[in-house]
Design a protein around this motif. Structure first.
Motif, PDB file in Angstrom:
ATOM      1  N   ARG A 276      71.134  39.573 -63.962  1.00 57.47           N
ATOM      2  CA  ARG A 276      71.340  38.436 -63.048  1.00 57.47           C
ATOM      3  C   ARG A 276      72.846  38.212 -62.884  1.00 57.47           C
TER       4      ARG A 276
ATOM      5  N   HIS B 140      76.602  35.361 -58.280  1.00 55.34           N
ATOM      6  CA  HIS B 140      76.692  35.646 -56.853  1.00 55.34           C
ATOM      7  C   HIS B 140      78.120  35.964 -56.422  1.00 55.34           C
TER       8      HIS B 140
ATOM      9  N   ILE C 136      66.945  44.809 -57.664  1.00 53.17           N
ATOM     10  CA  ILE C 136      66.414  43.826 -58.620  1.00 53.17           C
ATOM     11  C   ILE C 136      65.080  44.290 -59.203  1.00 53.17           C
TER      12      ILE C 136
END
Length: 524
Positions: free
Chosen positions: A486, A489, A513
């Motif tokens: 993860r 961003h 992902i």
């Protein structure tokens, strides 16, 4: 010479447990958990004959899960003689159902499938569930269930959907659980496995990496019998640890060769040379860039790429060995950093071939060396621990894995010099931004992939036609399973902007992902 493999086995551990693999994605994880508990374990195919199993002198046998249904024609079976061999057996999921099926019970399709968390209600703990309390959180993944038990079996525990979630028979030697104690989602699964190993099998423990190192060096010295060896050193943790182990055993009789395949990342040759400073190992660098590019010319199939790279590697080493032999004398042995996941994924156990690792499935049948593979039975985390025990720098021990076929399998489609340069530039940007964000130590791997997918873009008010680049970053313990990372961003944003702005021919960036399974870490 054919059939020349001569791997080092870990000095015949005093205790071992055999895992029979029925195609489970978790079979390797069972082996790791057993080793973490201090007992050496090894994975064998589910259909291994009883004689082969007993040659390992196992303290116990564990039957893994698997995707099949035991009542279907052609379903995987184990040698029925196992039940009369006097060895404790633990069946997990499919393994438990097979135990029940072969010993006279009944397994059928469940009306209510169990996938995910469940609560185990303990009725009679026995030795398997001793000391764990009346209720346990467990992880289920099955569509079949046991309907009736074989004669002499008793129920240890149940769940709402499985009346026989843990069972015992054979005077306490045969145990089965419908859930998966090997996964982290079963919080007390390690204790259940420990109860089997120590309470049922009578193991004493003692398998450690310190013990492995202590035994491996003299075992290598005996195996090599005064001969010289050539090491295929890539600079990664596996080949470096293998080289240091063998160097400890035979000293200057080991010659290490690094091949510049032209499939490497930016600055790779210099990084490898710097990483070996102070280890006392002399490195010869062979420039074979044109040769590998020629071997891959026109090849698009991933397996064909791996095999082409593997065979070219060996031919280069054979030629280098001949040159060294003129200087030093005959060199009959080739050292490789092959690890257990390489063997398993290449179809060396019970699992289907996921991908042929160049140092396993890519080896030619007329190999002119006897192979020395001191890490062949170790998982990646164990290799890293061996490296620490040998005193290797942490930068080497924690180096992110890089596949032997290199950038050739990080680009879908044919390998060309132009595409290699494009991918090298993309990979450099991804690594720089991951390092800049301080994330390198938290990731198993992070890299770029040329997808081979043409894509339309708009740059400078003009229509462009480029290639989509995928970014892949994963977390993992051993590379056999992995979860997608993860990434923040803002990190992904910087990577995407730089790739589009700095690399000619890139106008679209996607982030992968997908976990492993169902995907592999590498794209090919």
């Amino acid at each position: 010479m054919s059939d020349a493999r001569s791997p080092l086995s870990p000095a015949e551990p005093a205790e071992r447990v055999v895992i029979l693999d029925f195609g489970s994605q978790y079979g390797h994880l069972i082996a790791r958990r057993v080793r973490e508990l201090g007992v050496y374990s090894e994975v064998l195919p589910h259909n291994a004959p009883l004689a082969q199993i007993l040659r390992h002198r196992p303290r116990g046998v564990i039957l893994s899960g698997g995707p099949a249904s035991v009542y279907e024609p052609g379903a995987p079976q184990c040698d029925p003689g196992l039940w009369h061999a006097g060895v404790p057996v633990l069946g997990i999921c499919y393994g438990m159902q097979l135990m029940v099926h072969q010993l006279g019970g009944r397994v059928a399709r469940a009306e209510e499938r169990e996938y995910g968390p469940a609560t185990l209600e303990v009725e009679e703990p026995g030795r398997l569930l001793a000391g764990l309390g009346p209720r346990l959180d467990v992880w289920m993944s099955h569509g079949d269930r046991v309907e009736t038990l074989p004669p002499g079996f008793t129920v240890l525990a149940r769940t709402a959907a499985s009346p026989f979630a843990a069972v015992e028979g054979g005077g306490g030697r045969w145990l089965g659980v419908q859930f998966h104690p090997e996964v982290g989602h079963t919080p007390r699964g390690r204790e259940i496995l420990a109860n089997f190993l120590y309470g049922v099998c009578g193991c004493r423990g003692g398998w450690t990496m310190a013990g492995f190192v202590e035994e491996a060096v003299p075992a290598l010295r005996r195996q090599l019998e005064g001969a010289r060896a050539l090491c295929a050193l890539s600079g990664g943790v596996d080949s470096t640890v293998a080289a240091v182990l063998v160097h400890r055993a035979i000293g200057p009789r080991l010659a290490c060769v690094f091949v510049d395949t032209g499939l490497l990342r930016a600055g790779e040759v210099e990084e490898v040379q710097e990483s070996l400073v102070g280890l006392g190992i002399e490195l010869r660098v062979v420039d074979a860039r044109d040769r590998f590019l020629a071997a891959l010319d026109g090849i698009a199939d991933p397996e064909a790429k791996r095999k082409a790279v593997g065979e070219t590697f060996i031919r280069v080493f054979e030629e280098e060995a001949r040159q060294l032999a003129e200087e030093l004398g005959p060199i009959p042995f080739l050292v490789q950093g092959t690890t257990y996941p390489d063997v398993i994924e290449s179809g060396g156990g019970a699992a289907a071939t996921i991908k042929s690792h160049h140092n396993v499935g890519g080896l030619p049948p007329d190999l002119a060396f006897r192979l020395v593979e001191p890490l062949r039975y170790l998982f990646k985390d164990e290799v890293r621990e061996v490296g620490r025990r040998l005193g290797l720098p942490e930068a080497v021990v924690q180096r992110q894995p890089f596949p032997g076929p290199g950038l050739a399998i990080r680009m879908a489609g044919p390998v060309t010099a132009e595409r290699l340069e494009r991918l090298r530039a993309c990979d450099r940007i991804v690594r720089e931004e991951i390092r800049r964000a301080g994330l390198e130590g938290r990731l198993w791997q992070a890299f770029a992939v040329l997808t081979g997918t043409p894509t339309v873009g708009v740059m400078g008010d003009r229509r462009t036609y480029g290639e989509a680049v995928a970014v892949r970053a994963v977390t993992s313990g051993d590379g056999m399973t992995a979860d997608w990372a993860r990434l923040p961003h803002e990190v992904l944003d910087r990577i995407a902007r730089r790739l589009a702005n700095e690399v000619e021919g890139v106008n679209r960036v996607v982030y992968d992902i997908t976990s492993k399974p169902p995907a592999t870490i590498e794209w090919e």
